[in-house]
Design an enzyme around this catalytic site. Structure first.
Site, PDB file in Angstrom:
ATOM      1  N   GLY A   1       2.578  -5.816   7.367  1.00 20.47           N
ATOM      2  CA  GLY A   1       1.560  -6.461   6.532  1.00 20.47           C
ATOM      3  C   GLY A   1       0.359  -6.853   7.367  1.00 20.47           C
ATOM      4  CB  SER A   2      -2.435  -9.063   6.573  1.00 17.04           C
ATOM      5  OG  SER A   2      -1.713 -10.223   6.240  1.00 17.04           O
TER       6      SER A   2
ATOM      7  CB  CYS B   1      -1.755   0.240   8.073  1.00 11.79           C
ATOM      8  SG  CYS B   1      -0.500   1.487   8.388  1.00 11.79           S
TER       9      CYS B   1
ATOM     10  CD  GLU C   1       5.482  -1.412  13.041  1.00  8.55           C
ATOM     11  OE1 GLU C   1       4.364  -0.870  13.130  1.00  8.55           O
ATOM     12  OE2 GLU C   1       6.409  -1.182  13.836  1.00  8.55           O
TER      13      GLU C   1
ATOM     14  CG  ASN D   1      -0.397  -0.109   2.501  1.00  9.75           C
ATOM     15  OD1 ASN D   1       0.691  -0.661   2.663  1.00  9.75           O
ATOM     16  ND2 ASN D   1      -1.074   0.427   3.491  1.00  9.75           N
TER      17      ASN D   1
ATOM     18  CD  GLU E   1      -6.381  -3.576   7.957  1.00 15.05           C
ATOM     19  OE1 GLU E   1      -5.903  -4.723   7.923  1.00 15.05           O
ATOM     20  OE2 GLU E   1      -5.693  -2.547   7.875  1.00 15.05           O
TER      21      GLU E   1
HETATM   22  P1  NAD Z   1       0.470  -9.255   3.325  1.00 12.11           P
HETATM   23  O1  NAD Z   1       0.590  -9.690   4.733  1.00 12.11           O
HETATM   24  O2  NAD Z   1      -0.347 -10.050   2.395  1.00 12.11           O
HETATM   25  O3  NAD Z   1       1.909  -9.122   2.650  1.00 12.11           O
HETATM   26  C1  NAD Z   1       2.934  -8.334   3.170  1.00 12.11           C
HETATM   27  C2  NAD Z   1       4.267  -8.889   2.737  1.00 12.11           C
HETATM   28  O4  NAD Z   1       4.423 -10.183   3.295  1.00 12.11           O
HETATM   29  C3  NAD Z   1       4.445  -9.051   1.229  1.00 12.11           C
HETATM   30  O5  NAD Z   1       5.752  -8.675   0.865  1.00 12.11           O
HETATM   31  C4  NAD Z   1       4.241 -10.539   1.015  1.00 12.11           C
HETATM   32  O6  NAD Z   1       4.948 -11.035  -0.106  1.00 12.11           O
HETATM   33  C5  NAD Z   1       4.832 -11.094   2.292  1.00 12.11           C
HETATM   34  N1  NAD Z   1       4.303 -12.419   2.658  1.00 12.11           N
HETATM   35  C6  NAD Z   1       3.085 -12.938   2.390  1.00 12.11           C
HETATM   36  N2  NAD Z   1       2.986 -14.171   2.913  1.00 12.11           N
HETATM   37  C7  NAD Z   1       4.165 -14.431   3.527  1.00 12.11           C
HETATM   38  C8  NAD Z   1       4.685 -15.539   4.264  1.00 12.11           C
HETATM   39  N3  NAD Z   1       3.956 -16.638   4.460  1.00 12.11           N
HETATM   40  N4  NAD Z   1       5.933 -15.464   4.744  1.00 12.11           N
HETATM   41  C9  NAD Z   1       6.677 -14.358   4.560  1.00 12.11           C
HETATM   42  N5  NAD Z   1       6.239 -13.267   3.878  1.00 12.11           N
HETATM   43  C10 NAD Z   1       5.003 -13.312   3.375  1.00 12.11           C
HETATM   44  O7  NAD Z   1      -0.057  -7.758   3.462  1.00 12.11           O
HETATM   45  P2  NAD Z   1      -0.511  -6.796   2.322  1.00 12.11           P
HETATM   46  O8  NAD Z   1      -1.795  -7.269   1.754  1.00 12.11           O
HETATM   47  O9  NAD Z   1       0.640  -6.551   1.393  1.00 12.11           O
HETATM   48  O10 NAD Z   1      -0.745  -5.457   3.169  1.00 12.11           O
HETATM   49  C11 NAD Z   1      -1.947  -5.129   3.750  1.00 12.11           C
HETATM   50  C12 NAD Z   1      -1.893  -5.256   5.248  1.00 12.11           C
HETATM   51  O11 NAD Z   1      -0.758  -4.606   5.776  1.00 12.11           O
HETATM   52  C13 NAD Z   1      -3.076  -4.596   5.917  1.00 12.11           C
HETATM   53  O12 NAD Z   1      -3.554  -5.425   6.928  1.00 12.11           O
HETATM   54  C14 NAD Z   1      -2.490  -3.331   6.513  1.00 12.11           C
HETATM   55  O13 NAD Z   1      -3.173  -2.823   7.629  1.00 12.11           O
HETATM   56  C15 NAD Z   1      -1.124  -3.782   6.869  1.00 12.11           C
HETATM   57  N6  NAD Z   1      -0.218  -2.651   6.973  1.00 12.11           N
HETATM   58  C16 NAD Z   1       0.288  -2.339   8.179  1.00 12.11           C
HETATM   59  C17 NAD Z   1       1.121  -1.240   8.287  1.00 12.11           C
HETATM   60  C18 NAD Z   1       1.713  -0.825   9.598  1.00 12.11           C
HETATM   61  O14 NAD Z   1       2.603   0.001   9.583  1.00 12.11           O
HETATM   62  N7  NAD Z   1       1.277  -1.355  10.709  1.00 12.11           N
HETATM   63  C19 NAD Z   1       1.437  -0.496   7.155  1.00 12.11           C
HETATM   64  C20 NAD Z   1       0.891  -0.868   5.945  1.00 12.11           C
HETATM   65  C21 NAD Z   1       0.071  -1.955   5.847  1.00 12.11           C
END
Ligand code: NAD
Length: 475
Positions: free
Chosen positions: A205-206, A261, A227, A130, A352
């Site tokens: 990420g999520s 996020c 995060e 994002n 979310e």
């Molecule tokens: P995601 O968790 O699907 O992916 C994030 C990253 O993790 C990607 O690079 C992906 O390739 C990697 N990934 C996926 N599966 C993995 C695994 N099994 N092992 C290791 N790496 C893996 O998240 P997304 O859809 O890219 O992002 C959206 C989410 O991120 C939302 O929930 C949002 O709230 C959160 N987010 C949090 C923050 C924060 O600062 N707290 C900031 C931005 C987004």
């Protein structure tokens, strides 16, 4: 070669070998001690800044391709954010690195005690799509400041930015210092995290994937910073300046088409001012994006078809659409949308939302607020619009959240002196400014004893008066 492609199209063993070699080379480089000095860290931060400046146009173009961010938004929330972070880090790094002297208890005299901010070693940074540039580079700044080597994993779902990041890192750093791995994240667990003892994993990420990362990391006892996301509430009470609140909510929610996020996920507004707030938000949306947001150059797009389908799927017959709701699959467009949902079990009250749908509900009493918020506890962010200081104190004390704002949205992220991170389901650990440095270092405690005098009571045989002396020293 600093780019390894982890994808199903390549043979696993080749990938595996390259990844294994990469980790070993980074560990060796770290062990050489080169990354530790202040001069090296400062130089690398400057090198990174110059590389970003060189690639600025490419980054802006990529962010437009991936998410249709305009130049202002791309610069403000991604590139400019990073320049500010580098400047802040360079201004303070020398001071952050200083060894801290602490007092030594009298029983260990003559001696001295100190805390050294030790680099962690080889770290892994995983980022989402994002804010695909900022969320990879901001932790990298902290990792460099901490004196580490780093393996970076950008999101494969923002492919244009992923490509620019990969080129930028490859042309700027030797892979034994900073390298990038591209491809599907799910391969990272078995191929990297479980096989090697990394010194830290910084994951953004999520929540769902955060749990998986932690499981992989547990195998090697690798520490993690997570995060994550969550449902961030936004409360507007009777005393709030409604026009101000509407402006800040509309801005914070619909920037990046709600794919932030810390975006307000739902608004709880006092019933006496609900209609006024709804009208003010609609008015603000019209001012920001005109009558048709699809035609506005300032309104981004949804990252992909799958996410658009999920978002459109939320708008079922249980949902009352106050305004918006239009989608255009071919354009990955979803109109800024305000909705009400009475059914407490509806997914909009549990998932979310992470898109341009703002959920609004009225409340009568503070107890009602706690009830709704506690359904999705530990939000990443919390926003309150009020002029009532007592209410402000009550809510900020009683609700556990990562960080937040009073009478604003999102802007707490822009202050490098405020630690940023979640709590509970929205994550663990913090960064930004000094907290980033702290996350990527660990306090190493050292006590040094002088050798010119030694108290006899350390050693047996114990004499009868020893215990009286001990009682005087240890009380
Ligand atoms: P995601 O968790 O699907 O992916 C994030 C990253 O993790 C990607 O690079 C992906 O390739 C990697 N990934 C996926 N599966 C993995 C695994 N099994 N092992 C290791 N790496 C893996 O998240 P997304 O859809 O890219 O992002 C959206 C989410 O991120 C939302 O929930 C949002 O709230 C959160 N987010 C949090 C923050 C924060 O600062 N707290 C900031 C931005 C987004």
């Amino acid at each position: 070669m600093s780019v390894l492609v982890a994808s199903d199209t390549l043979s696993l063993s080749l990938n595996q070998l390259q990844i294994d070699q990469l980790v070993v080379s980074q560990q060796q480089f770290f062990n050489s001690g080169v990354t530790r000095s202040y001069a090296f860290r400062k130089a690398q931060l400057n090198v990174l800044k110059k590389a970003i400046q060189r690639r600025e146009k490419d980054i802006i173009h990529a962010l437009h391709q991936d998410l249709r961010k305009n130049e202002f938004e791309a610069y403000g929330t991604e590139i400019g954010f990073i320049y500010t972070d580098i400047r802040h880090t360079l201004n303070h790094l020398h001071q952050w690195m200083q060894t801290k002297r602490v007092a030594t208890p009298i029983m260990f005299w003559p001696g001295s005690s100190r805390i050294v901010h030790d680099p962690l070693g080889t770290v892994l940074i995983i980022s989402p799509w994002n804010y695909p540039f900022q969320l990879l580079i901001a932790p990298l700044i902290a990792a460099i400041a901490g004196g580490n080597t780093a393996i970076l994993k950008p999101s494969e779902l923002a492919p244009a930015t992923e490509a620019v990041l990969s080129a930028l890192i490859e042309e700027t750093f030797e892979p034994e210092y900073i390298a990038i791995i591209k491809g599907p994240g799910q391969l990272l667990g078995p191929q990297l995290i479980e096989r090697h003892h990394l010194d830290h994993i910084f994951y953004t990420g999520s929540t769902q994937v955060g749990r998986i990362i932690m499981q992989h990391a547990a195998r090697q006892l690798t520490p993690v910073t997570l995060e994550l996301g969550g449902k961030s509430p936004c409360i507007v009470d009777e005393t709030a300046d409604i026009v101000w609140a509407a402006k800040k909510i509309a801005w914070g929610k619909f920037i990046n088409a709600g794919q932030t996020c810390v975006a307000p996920d739902y608004v709880l507004v006092h019933e006496n001012v609900k209609d006024k707030l709804v009208e003010a938000i609609k008015h603000q949306l019209q001012k920001m994006y005109g009558n048709d947001a699809q035609k506005s150059p300032d309104y981004p797009r949804i990252i992909n078809q799958r996410r658009l389908n999920t978002l459109a799927g939320y708008l079922d017959e249980q949902v009352v659409v106050i305004c918006g709701g239009k989608t255009d699959a071919a354009d990955l467009y979803m109109e800024p949308t305000l909705v009400e949902v009475n059914e407490a079990e509806h997914p909009l009250w549990h998932d979310e939302i992470f898109g341009p749908i703002l959920l609004i509900r009225s409340y009568k009493t503070a107890d009602e607020l706690f009830e709704v918020i506690n359904v999705n506890p530990y939000p990443l962010a919390f926003y309150l619009f009020t002029k009532n200081r007592h209410f402000e104190r009550e809510l900020t004390e009683k609700i556990r959240f990562g960080g937040g704002c009073i009478n604003n949205t999102l802007v707490h992220l822009g202050n490098p002196d405020l630690p940023f991170g979640g709590t509970g389901y929205s994550g663990m650990g913090q960064y930004h400014g000094y907290e980033g440095f702290r996350t990527f270092t660990r306090p190493k405690s050292i006590m040094k004893t002088s050798t010119w005098i030694d108290a006899p009571l350390w050693y047996p045989p114990v004499k009868s008066w020893y215990v009286n002396v001990l009682k005087k020293l240890m009380k």
